[in-house]
Design a protein around this motif. Structure first.
Motif, PDB file in Angstrom:
ATOM      1  N   ARG A  99       0.808  -1.213   0.000  1.00 48.55           N
ATOM      2  CA  ARG A  99       0.000   0.000   0.000  1.00 48.55           C
ATOM      3  C   ARG A  99       0.839   1.260   0.000  1.00 48.55           C
ATOM      4  NH1 ARG A  99      -2.260  -0.570   6.193  1.00 48.55           N
ATOM      5  NH2 ARG A  99      -0.250  -0.650   7.227  1.00 48.55           N
ATOM      6  N   LEU A 105      -0.942   3.430  -4.323  1.00 50.39           N
ATOM      7  CA  LEU A 105      -1.528   3.931  -3.089  1.00 50.39           C
ATOM      8  C   LEU A 105      -2.908   4.502  -3.376  1.00 50.39           C
ATOM      9  CD1 LEU A 105      -1.032   4.526  -0.088  1.00 50.39           C
ATOM     10  CD2 LEU A 105      -0.305   6.797  -0.766  1.00 50.39           C
ATOM     11  N   ASP A 106      -3.947   3.892  -2.793  1.00 48.03           N
ATOM     12  CA  ASP A 106      -5.311   4.352  -3.001  1.00 48.03           C
ATOM     13  C   ASP A 106      -5.808   5.214  -1.854  1.00 48.03           C
ATOM     14  OD1 ASP A 106      -6.060   1.157  -4.420  1.00 48.03           O
ATOM     15  OD2 ASP A 106      -5.515   3.036  -5.430  1.00 48.03           O
ATOM     16  N   HIS A 107      -5.069   5.316  -0.805  1.00 48.41           N
ATOM     17  CA  HIS A 107      -5.481   6.136   0.327  1.00 48.41           C
ATOM     18  C   HIS A 107      -4.235   6.591   1.070  1.00 48.41           C
ATOM     19  CE1 HIS A 107      -4.590   2.562   2.726  1.00 48.41           C
ATOM     20  NE2 HIS A 107      -5.348   1.893   1.883  1.00 48.41           N
ATOM     21  N   PRO A 108      -4.368   7.646   1.867  1.00 52.49           N
ATOM     22  CA  PRO A 108      -3.192   8.168   2.562  1.00 52.49           C
ATOM     23  C   PRO A 108      -2.724   7.227   3.665  1.00 52.49           C
ATOM     24  CG  PRO A 108      -5.169   9.299   3.286  1.00 52.49           C
ATOM     25  CD  PRO A 108      -5.570   8.436   2.108  1.00 52.49           C
ATOM     26  N   THR A 109      -1.632   7.615   4.292  1.00 57.53           N
ATOM     27  CA  THR A 109      -1.098   6.829   5.400  1.00 57.53           C
ATOM     28  C   THR A 109      -2.184   6.609   6.448  1.00 57.53           C
ATOM     29  OG1 THR A 109       1.069   7.804   5.037  1.00 57.53           O
ATOM     30  CG2 THR A 109       0.689   6.717   7.147  1.00 57.53           C
ATOM     31  N   SER A 216      -5.001  14.768   3.653  1.00 57.64           N
ATOM     32  CA  SER A 216      -5.050  13.389   3.171  1.00 57.64           C
ATOM     33  C   SER A 216      -4.979  13.334   1.648  1.00 57.64           C
ATOM     34  CB  SER A 216      -6.331  12.707   3.656  1.00 57.64           C
ATOM     35  OG  SER A 216      -6.372  12.655   5.064  1.00 57.64           O
ATOM     36  N   GLU A 217      -5.731  14.201   0.980  1.00 62.28           N
ATOM     37  CA  GLU A 217      -5.722  14.208  -0.480  1.00 62.28           C
ATOM     38  C   GLU A 217      -4.364  14.652  -1.027  1.00 62.28           C
ATOM     39  OE1 GLU A 217      -8.012  13.061  -2.451  1.00 62.28           O
ATOM     40  OE2 GLU A 217      -9.333  12.548  -0.783  1.00 62.28           O
ATOM     41  N   GLU A 219      -1.480  14.173   0.454  1.00 58.37           N
ATOM     42  CA  GLU A 219      -0.568  13.052   0.670  1.00 58.37           C
ATOM     43  C   GLU A 219      -0.801  11.959  -0.378  1.00 58.37           C
ATOM     44  OE1 GLU A 219       0.971  10.323   4.429  1.00 58.37           O
ATOM     45  OE2 GLU A 219      -0.795  11.593   4.613  1.00 58.37           O
ATOM     46  N   ARG A 220      -2.082  11.692  -0.689  1.00 57.78           N
ATOM     47  CA  ARG A 220      -2.404  10.711  -1.716  1.00 57.78           C
ATOM     48  C   ARG A 220      -1.858  11.152  -3.073  1.00 57.78           C
ATOM     49  NH1 ARG A 220      -7.379   7.993  -1.580  1.00 57.78           N
ATOM     50  NH2 ARG A 220      -8.268   9.791  -0.536  1.00 57.78           N
ATOM     51  N   SER A 224       1.057   9.317  -5.470  1.00 57.50           N
ATOM     52  CA  SER A 224       0.679   8.921  -6.826  1.00 57.50           C
ATOM     53  C   SER A 224       1.272   9.827  -7.892  1.00 57.50           C
ATOM     54  CB  SER A 224      -0.850   8.925  -6.956  1.00 57.50           C
ATOM     55  OG  SER A 224      -1.432   8.089  -5.990  1.00 57.50           O
TER      56      SER A 224
END
Length: 364
Positions: A99, A105-109, A216-217, A219-220, A224
């Motif tokens: 992940r 990575l589809d979502h943040p840490t 969060s966005e 970081e995502r 990516s």
């Protein structure tokens, strides 16, 4: 006397449950603090060691030594270690889970993890970023806490069952007449309670969730290697909660696909996070929304209704929500005096990288 003992017994059981719950929370909080301190010390040691390897050895040899170093057993171990250039070209990635791999990575840490970042400079003048992710709640230690709580809960349950069995064996009788009115009174009181009214549905997400979601966005998008743009729209009519504000909010929700990325801001503004979109593309989207909004205001019979808009994008930078919000508000302020009423904040990635590098040297 028996009723008094029964009440004392119930209170003791409740206090025991509260004590078990409080113990879990206290131990988890203590674990989080100790893990953070140990992770901080570990990252300081690893980052210095890895930076020295990158500065003094060829890339292949340095990577082998890093892999050997990370393979050693240790009390504190990172979930992810990466060394990358400022343009997101990775020299080295070590991870315990897919992940964290860029592009997948589809979502943040996840919550319960802490990220550390440090920059250093190579002899040729190039700069590198060391990133490490550590768990704040290691599984083995959390398992020990849960195991102890379960053991305590089972012991408490056995005590409750044993006391109930002893009471049943000794009495073996139905409740007396004096106990029935109490039960009836309790039943009447329970029936008279009215449920709390449900909270009113919001058209937009509350403003207090905006910084956390934006972080969060961002970081995502960073993992990516995608862009991201934030837009803040200030309407010239309507105040939060009135009919005009409802119409403005409905227009936003009907136009933008991701409704959970539309947020309330102040009393008459709204923010929209537009993922995987550059500043130029986002300007086009807002212009299309502007035309859509003008069509809607004709239906509302409010031809004077309009909005100002400021936009800011990530633009290949490692930025946080506070920075993007500041840039977006600056663009919004400028849009008030702009004929088109839409202004985008255009950052200089080179200057921003120099700024981050200088900050990293000061903190090292």
């Amino acid at each position: 006397m028996k009723r008094f003992l029964f009440r004392a017994y119930i209170i003791a059981v409740v206090l025991a449950l509260v004590a078990i719950s409080a113990s879990i929370l206290w131990r988890l909080d203590t674990l989080r603090e100790s893990s953070y301190r140990e992770a901080t010390r570990n990252f300081q040691l690893l980052s210095r060691e890895f930076a020295e390897l990158w500065q003094t050895h060829p890339l292949e040899e340095a990577a082998e030594r890093v892999a050997e170093r990370l393979g050693r057993p240790a009390r504190v171990h990172p979930e992810l270690v990466s060394i990358a250039a400022f343009d997101h070209v990775y020299d080295y990635i070590w991870t315990t889970s897919e992940r964290y791999l860029p592009g997948e990575l589809d979502h943040p840490t996840p919550r319960g993890f802490i990220r550390f970042v440090r920059t250093f400079e190579l002899p040729q003048g190039d700069k590198r970023i060391i990133t490490a992710v550590y768990p704040l709640f290691p599984r083995a230690l959390v398992f020990a806490i849960v195991r102890d709580a379960l053991v305590a809960g089972v012991i408490l349950l056995l005590i409750v069952a044993l006391v109930a069995l002893i009471h049943f064996v000794r009495t073996r009788k139905t409740p007396g007449p004096s106990e029935r009115p109490v039960a009836a009174t309790v039943a009447v009181r329970e029936e008279s309670l009215t449920p709390e009214p449900p909270a009113a549905d919001r058209l937009l997400v509350e403003e207090r969730f905006l910084p956390e979601r934006l972080d969060s966005e961002l970081e995502r998008a960073g993992f990516s290697e995608q862009d991201l743009t934030l837009a803040i729209l200030e309407f010239n009519q309507g105040v939060r909660g009135d009919e005009i504000d409802t119409q403005n909010s409905e227009a936003l929700r009907n136009f933008f696909t991701f409704r959970d990325l539309c947020f309330e801001v102040d009393t008459r503004s709204a923010a929209v996070i537009i993922p995987n979109t550059s500043l130029g593309e986002a300007l086009g989207i807002i212009e299309r929304f502007q035309r859509y909004y003008w069509e809607q205001r004709a239906a509302w019979n409010r031809e004077s209704a309009d909005f100002y808009c400021g936009l800011a994008s990530r633009a290949a930078r490692l930025v946080d929500a506070e920075r993007i919000l500041k840039e977006c508000r600056a663009a919004l302020k400028r849009s008030i005096d702009t004929p088109g009423r839409i202004v985008g904040f255009q950052p200089d990635p080179g200057k921003y990288r120099d700024f981050i590098s200088a900050q990293g040297k000061e903190s090292a």
